[in-house]
Design an enzyme around this catalytic site. Structure first.
Site: not given
Length: 421
Positions: A36, A128
């Site tokens: 990432k 989330d």
């Protein structure tokens, strides 16, 4: 491209506001990983969130949480090296195959809840939880990903950033976060409830044209029973799912209890049988009793001891009531009838109570009422200027009847007889 002279980027997997994720090869260890990369134009807030994601992911080690392998900087861009999960996400699964069977949903729910429980034990709140952040491996294991907006228990951050942006997705946002309260473990449980609702019915519990409309519904609208949208769903699953969607955080079960409940749900047996036959791992909890309350850790021994004491107390109380009843009957009949044998008292069989699963959880303390705060506006990351009332909690209390103690009647003392003169 070779990152940190070790990770060869093979192809993009996904892109987001903070950066991009690549499928890569760790040339030192010869394994596939996910890299990432933070966007080059990321602002300071994004940099801080990226660093916090690395710190939080590093403290978590669980089969249902994506593992972090490495972190660093490459050509001025921060990067994370993580476990590569090869089966896509639940968002892709839903888009490709539509609604899932209740048995499959229960299997996934138990795994996700186990991962959340492990995070909560470390003081981490994800904030989330949504289908796109729940990844599937080819063997059927589900793993929680993307702790980019997570927070730890010692942090004082609330649901909004300094610029008024809402951290999280409005479709799966807990009511307490919608009115500006900090997220807690119960907020993740609510988001999980929204995800499971969507997997079972094909749509989230609330929808609208704008994020603000959806947020308002989370605060004060009642979701339709899943069975109304998909007839034939097991009633026990419906009832438990709606408990996850309780407006009051204190009325929701903990993630640990959610994992226990779905692991023990009878429909799970079919999934576990398939898992054993195919070699795919199932949930890591053994199937045992069907949980009905939110047990605190370490209460099993105390419950057994309490059950024994209650059983002995009930037996003593029953024996006392029989003795007292016999005594009162004999006294009422008078001395002329005391020579007549009294009928044998046969205690009535105890009434059988139907076990309904699940019952109201034990964590039912009412959350403190906060003044109405501002609700996000039509933009998913902005705030509206319309105040929203704090959701009204509907506590479900279980009345506990304490048996009254019967007092033993005072026996009459025999009168003193004076001798006849």
């Amino acid at each position: 491209m070779l990152v940190a002279q070790r990770y060869r980027l093979d192809g993009p997997v996904g892109r987001g506001g903070m950066g991009e994720v690549w499928r890569a090869t760790d040339e030192m260890l010869g394994r596939t990983v996910a890299v990432k990369l933070l966007a080059a134009e990321a602002d300071e807030a994004a940099v801080q969130r990226f660093r916090r994601e690395a710190e939080i992911a590093a403290r978590l080690s669980h089969p249902h949480v994506v593992a972090l392998y490495d972190a660093g900087a490459h050509e001025g861009r921060l990067f994370l090296v993580m476990e590569f999960v090869d089966g896509g996400s639940l968002a892709g699964e839903l888009a490709a195959h539509g609604v899932l069977s209740p048995e499959r949903v229960a299997h996934l729910a138990a795994q996700i809840a186990e991962g959340l429980s492990a995070a909560h034990r470390q003081g981490v709140v994800h904030r989330d939880i949504k289908p796109a952040n729940l990844l599937l491996s080819s063997d059927g294991t589900v793993k929680i990903a993307d702790f980019g907006v997570a927070r730890t228990a010692h942090e004082t951050a609330v649901a909004l950033t300094a610029t008024g942006q809402l951290l999280g997705t409005s479709t799966y946002l807990a009511p307490e976060r919608a009115v500006g309260r900090p997220a807690g473990p119960a907020s993740d449980v609510y988001s999980l409830g929204c995800v499971l609702y969507e997997l079972l019915t094909g749509r989230p519990p609330f929808g609208g044209d704008t994020a603000a409309a959806v947020v308002h519904q989370h605060v004060d609208a009642v979701p339709a029973r899943p069975g109304q949208l998909r007839p034939g769903l097991p009633g026990s699953v419906e009832d438990y799912l709606l408990r996850l969607l309780a407006k009051n955080p204190g009325h929701r079960p903990t993630a640990e209890r959610v994992a226990d409940w779905f692991t023990a749900w009878p429909g799970q047996s079919a999934v576990r049988t398939v898992a054993r036959a195919t070699g795919h791992p199932g949930t890591h909890r053994p199937a045992h009793r069907l949980p009905t309350t939110a047990d605190a850790p370490g209460t099993t021994t105390r419950r057994r001891r309490t059950a024994v004491l209650l059983g002995l107390g009930a037996a003593a109380l029953f024996a006392s009531s029989v003795l007292i009843g016999t005594t009162l009957t004999n006294e009422a009949q008078g001395s002329s009838e005391r020579t007549t044998p009294s009928p044998t008292l046969s205690p009535s069989p105890p009434a059988t109570t139907a076990a309904t699963a699940p019952s109201t959880p034990e964590e039912t303390e009412t959350a403190p009422t906060a003044p109405p705060l501002l609700v996000p506006s039509a933009t998913p990351t902005a705030h509206d200027t319309t105040p929203v009332a704090t959701p009204t909690a509907q506590p479900t209390s279980t009345a506990t009847t304490t048996p009254s103690q019967s007092s033993t009647p005072t026996k009459k003392k025999p009168g003193k007889h004076k001798p006849q003169r």
